[in-house]
Design a protein around this motif. Structure first.
Motif, PDB file in Angstrom:
ATOM      1  N   LEU A   1       4.851   6.922  -4.852  1.00  0.00           N
ATOM      2  CA  LEU A   1       4.257   8.243  -4.699  1.00  0.00           C
ATOM      3  C   LEU A   1       4.283   8.930  -6.056  1.00  0.00           C
ATOM      4  N   CYS A   2       3.109   9.181  -6.615  1.00  0.00           N
ATOM      5  CA  CYS A   2       2.982   9.796  -7.935  1.00  0.00           C
ATOM      6  C   CYS A   2       2.609  11.254  -7.768  1.00  0.00           C
ATOM      7  N   CYS A   3       3.444  12.130  -8.275  1.00  0.00           N
ATOM      8  CA  CYS A   3       3.259  13.568  -8.075  1.00  0.00           C
ATOM      9  C   CYS A   3       3.076  14.274  -9.406  1.00  0.00           C
ATOM     10  N   ASP A   4       2.003  15.022  -9.523  1.00  0.00           N
ATOM     11  CA  ASP A   4       1.765  15.902 -10.670  1.00  0.00           C
ATOM     12  C   ASP A   4       1.918  17.328 -10.146  1.00  0.00           C
ATOM     13  N   TRP A   5       3.029  17.962 -10.489  1.00  0.00           N
ATOM     14  CA  TRP A   5       3.351  19.286  -9.943  1.00  0.00           C
ATOM     15  C   TRP A   5       3.291  20.292 -11.078  1.00  0.00           C
ATOM     16  N   GLY A   6       2.142  20.928 -11.207  1.00  0.00           N
ATOM     17  CA  GLY A   6       1.927  21.886 -12.281  1.00  0.00           C
ATOM     18  C   GLY A   6       2.300  23.298 -11.881  1.00  0.00           C
TER      19      GLY A   6
ATOM     20  N   VAL B   1       9.581   5.226   0.191  1.00  0.00           N
ATOM     21  CA  VAL B   1       8.712   5.032  -0.963  1.00  0.00           C
ATOM     22  C   VAL B   1       9.189   5.982  -2.064  1.00  0.00           C
ATOM     23  N   PRO B   2       9.537   5.481  -3.246  1.00  0.00           N
ATOM     24  CA  PRO B   2      10.023   6.363  -4.318  1.00  0.00           C
ATOM     25  C   PRO B   2       8.955   7.354  -4.772  1.00  0.00           C
ATOM     26  N   VAL B   3       9.415   8.479  -5.335  1.00  0.00           N
ATOM     27  CA  VAL B   3       8.524   9.523  -5.835  1.00  0.00           C
ATOM     28  C   VAL B   3       8.810   9.747  -7.319  1.00  0.00           C
ATOM     29  N   VAL B   4       7.763   9.701  -8.140  1.00  0.00           N
ATOM     30  CA  VAL B   4       7.863  10.084  -9.547  1.00  0.00           C
ATOM     31  C   VAL B   4       7.134  11.407  -9.716  1.00  0.00           C
TER      32      VAL B   4
ATOM     33  N   ASP C   1      19.027  10.727  -5.645  1.00  0.00           N
ATOM     34  CA  ASP C   1      19.165   9.712  -4.606  1.00  0.00           C
ATOM     35  C   ASP C   1      18.517  10.192  -3.312  1.00  0.00           C
ATOM     36  N   SER C   2      18.070   9.252  -2.487  1.00  0.00           N
ATOM     37  CA  SER C   2      17.490   9.595  -1.189  1.00  0.00           C
ATOM     38  C   SER C   2      18.557  10.194  -0.279  1.00  0.00           C
ATOM     39  N   GLN C   3      18.104  10.985   0.690  1.00  0.00           N
ATOM     40  CA  GLN C   3      18.983  11.626   1.655  1.00  0.00           C
ATOM     41  C   GLN C   3      18.459  11.365   3.059  1.00  0.00           C
ATOM     42  N   VAL C   4      19.282  11.649   4.053  1.00  0.00           N
ATOM     43  CA  VAL C   4      18.863  11.436   5.437  1.00  0.00           C
ATOM     44  C   VAL C   4      17.622  12.261   5.748  1.00  0.00           C
ATOM     45  N   GLU C   5      17.637  13.532   5.325  1.00  0.00           N
ATOM     46  CA  GLU C   5      16.506  14.413   5.616  1.00  0.00           C
ATOM     47  C   GLU C   5      15.360  14.264   4.620  1.00  0.00           C
ATOM     48  N   PHE C   6      15.598  13.508   3.550  1.00  0.00           N
ATOM     49  CA  PHE C   6      14.545  13.259   2.552  1.00  0.00           C
ATOM     50  C   PHE C   6      14.694  11.818   2.064  1.00  0.00           C
ATOM     51  N   PRO C   7      14.126  10.861   2.805  1.00  0.00           N
ATOM     52  CA  PRO C   7      14.365   9.427   2.542  1.00  0.00           C
ATOM     53  C   PRO C   7      13.514   8.868   1.401  1.00  0.00           C
ATOM     54  N   HIS C   8      13.658   9.471   0.229  1.00  0.00           N
ATOM     55  CA  HIS C   8      12.905   9.031  -0.950  1.00  0.00           C
ATOM     56  C   HIS C   8      13.772   9.187  -2.191  1.00  0.00           C
ATOM     57  N   ASP C   9      13.874   8.134  -2.995  1.00  0.00           N
ATOM     58  CA  ASP C   9      14.419   8.297  -4.337  1.00  0.00           C
ATOM     59  C   ASP C   9      13.417   9.101  -5.155  1.00  0.00           C
TER      60      ASP C   9
ATOM     61  N   MET D   1       4.865   3.235 -15.226  1.00  0.00           N
ATOM     62  CA  MET D   1       5.670   2.698 -16.318  1.00  0.00           C
ATOM     63  C   MET D   1       7.020   3.396 -16.409  1.00  0.00           C
ATOM     64  N   LEU D   2       7.039   4.711 -16.226  1.00  0.00           N
ATOM     65  CA  LEU D   2       8.300   5.445 -16.261  1.00  0.00           C
ATOM     66  C   LEU D   2       9.209   5.021 -15.109  1.00  0.00           C
ATOM     67  N   PHE D   3       8.624   4.822 -13.952  1.00  0.00           N
ATOM     68  CA  PHE D   3       9.407   4.352 -12.800  1.00  0.00           C
ATOM     69  C   PHE D   3      10.025   2.982 -13.092  1.00  0.00           C
ATOM     70  N   GLN D   4       9.237   2.104 -13.665  1.00  0.00           N
ATOM     71  CA  GLN D   4       9.731   0.748 -13.940  1.00  0.00           C
ATOM     72  C   GLN D   4      10.792   0.725 -15.042  1.00  0.00           C
ATOM     73  N   ASN D   5      10.725   1.671 -15.976  1.00  0.00           N
ATOM     74  CA  ASN D   5      11.667   1.696 -17.094  1.00  0.00           C
ATOM     75  C   ASN D   5      12.932   2.505 -16.832  1.00  0.00           C
ATOM     76  N   HIS D   6      12.955   3.268 -15.740  1.00  0.00           N
ATOM     77  CA  HIS D   6      14.079   4.184 -15.508  1.00  0.00           C
ATOM     78  C   HIS D   6      14.605   4.095 -14.082  1.00  0.00           C
ATOM     79  N   GLN D   7      14.673   2.915 -13.528  1.00  0.00           N
ATOM     80  CA  GLN D   7      15.121   2.804 -12.147  1.00  0.00           C
ATOM     81  C   GLN D   7      16.616   3.050 -12.016  1.00  0.00           C
ATOM     82  N   LYS D   8      16.965   4.043 -11.225  1.00  0.00           N
ATOM     83  CA  LYS D   8      18.332   4.400 -10.847  1.00  0.00           C
ATOM     84  C   LYS D   8      19.313   4.390 -12.033  1.00  0.00           C
ATOM     85  N   PRO D   9      19.115   5.321 -13.002  1.00  0.00           N
ATOM     86  CA  PRO D   9      20.082   5.424 -14.096  1.00  0.00           C
ATOM     87  C   PRO D   9      21.376   6.059 -13.589  1.00  0.00           C
TER      88      PRO D   9
END
Length: 338
Positions: free
Chosen positions: A6-11, A81-84, A118-126, A324-332
């Motif tokens: 999930l790719c988010c652009d939040w301006g 599904v992860p969110v960037v 980290d994901s949570q019960v009420e928000f199941p997304h990294d 690319m950012l997701f792939q380079n920065h997974q769970k630091p």
């Protein structure tokens, strides 16, 4: 759903969430709304007065509502599904205030400043919250993600772009200086904001007609080109007032005046790019502004040095950058925020 992101652009004033297939960057569907960072932050302040909800929790609640709408429309669960997120969500009025990355900034995104939730019960997304980049006197949020994505997409372009200036027009246009696959400097130009302020809140507002501006440019671009040329030759503060006298003396119509104003401002922005003369230019522009910047580049004699990317490629670049950012920065682990 491990093949999706999930790719988010939040301006500041808009929100866009896209479900993307990682392997080929295909966008399956998207959710767009005017619930930008400023409106969400103001809503949190009102809500926090009564419930004392932590800011990051409130933002995740708003994000979850958008994900739920998207999932309902496509008829599938998006849980896990992860969110960037890039844009203003990492600012002082966003989900979490994340420190800027600094220069030089590698174009593979390896030195980006990313905060992991980290994901949570009420928000199941990294969640991967991407911050911007700062120099000694300037900042950007979002454009660096687009720049990360643009460079691998330039494989079809013949020019050698290891040493180039990337032009990213907008409300606050960015000129990004790239050398040896690194962002080494950038400058912000308030071109779009100044145009809107002058056209709607200044003495010039009754002398310009900004509706159908792109159509007017296509029909008769001469007023725009005149503005670009006069930005090159004259003091900008003096030429701005001539927009008023153009109307008083019947020299230009209100639509022509709007084009002239646009030409003055864009011409002023682009003038410094004539030096250094050997540096390649890359125009990364959306469909709305592309005709204006393309014409201004031609009028200033910069066309031979400029690679003009298609608006479709520019739109895709932001998605590629987020993947690319997701792939380079997974769970630091050292940056985990609960």
């Amino acid at each position: 759903m491990e093949n999706y992101l999930l790719c988010c652009d939040w301006g500041t004033s808009f929100f866009r969430l896209q479900l993307v297939h990682i392997a080929d960057y295909t966008i399956l569907d998207q959710e767009v709304s005017p619930d930008g960072i400023a409106a969400t932050y103001n809503a949190w302040k009102l809500d926090a007065a009564g419930e004392a909800v932590p800011r990051s929790q409130f933002f995740r609640r708003q994000l979850h509502a958008q994900i739920t709408r998207l999932a309902g429309r496509i008829g599938m669960s998006l849980d896990h599904v992860p969110v960037v997120i890039s844009g203003m969500a990492s600012s002082s009025i966003g989900m979490e205030d994340v420190p800027y990355a600094t220069l030089p900034f590698a174009l593979n995104g390896s030195r980006a400043s990313v905060c992991y939730f980290d994901s949570q019960v009420e928000f199941p997304h990294d969640v991967y919250l991407v911050s911007g980049v700062r120099s000694g006197e300037d900042v950007m949020r979002g454009e660096e993600t687009q720049l990360i994505g643009v460079t691998p997409l330039l494989g079809t372009v013949d020019r050698k772009l290891d040493d180039a200036i990337f032009i990213c027009p907008g409300t606050h246009s960015k000129h990004m200086y790239v050398s040896q696959r690194q962002l080494v400097d950038f400058h912000t130009y308030m071109t779009g904001e100044v145009f809107n302020l002058l056209a709607t809140h200044s003495i010039l507002k009754n002398s310009v007609e900004v509706e159908h501006l792109t159509a007017s440019l296509a029909i008769d671009p001469e007023a725009f080109k005149l503005g670009v040329r006069e930005a090159d030759a004259c003091a900008i503060l003096n030429r701005l007032f001539t927009i008023r006298t153009n109307q008083l003396f019947g020299k230009l119509s209100s639509q022509e005046n709007a084009l002239y104003l646009s030409g003055l401002l864009i011409g002023t922005e682009l003038k410094p790019l004539r030096k250094p003369e050997k540096q390649e230019l890359v125009l990364c522009c959306g469909s709305r502004l592309s005709p204006f910047y393309t014409l201004a580049i031609e009028e200033l004699g910069l066309a031979e040095r400029t690679t003009i990317l298609s608006p479709e490629l520019v739109d895709k670049a932001a998605i590629v950058g987020q993947v690319m950012l997701f792939q380079n920065h997974q769970k630091p682990e050292k940056e985990v925020v609960k």
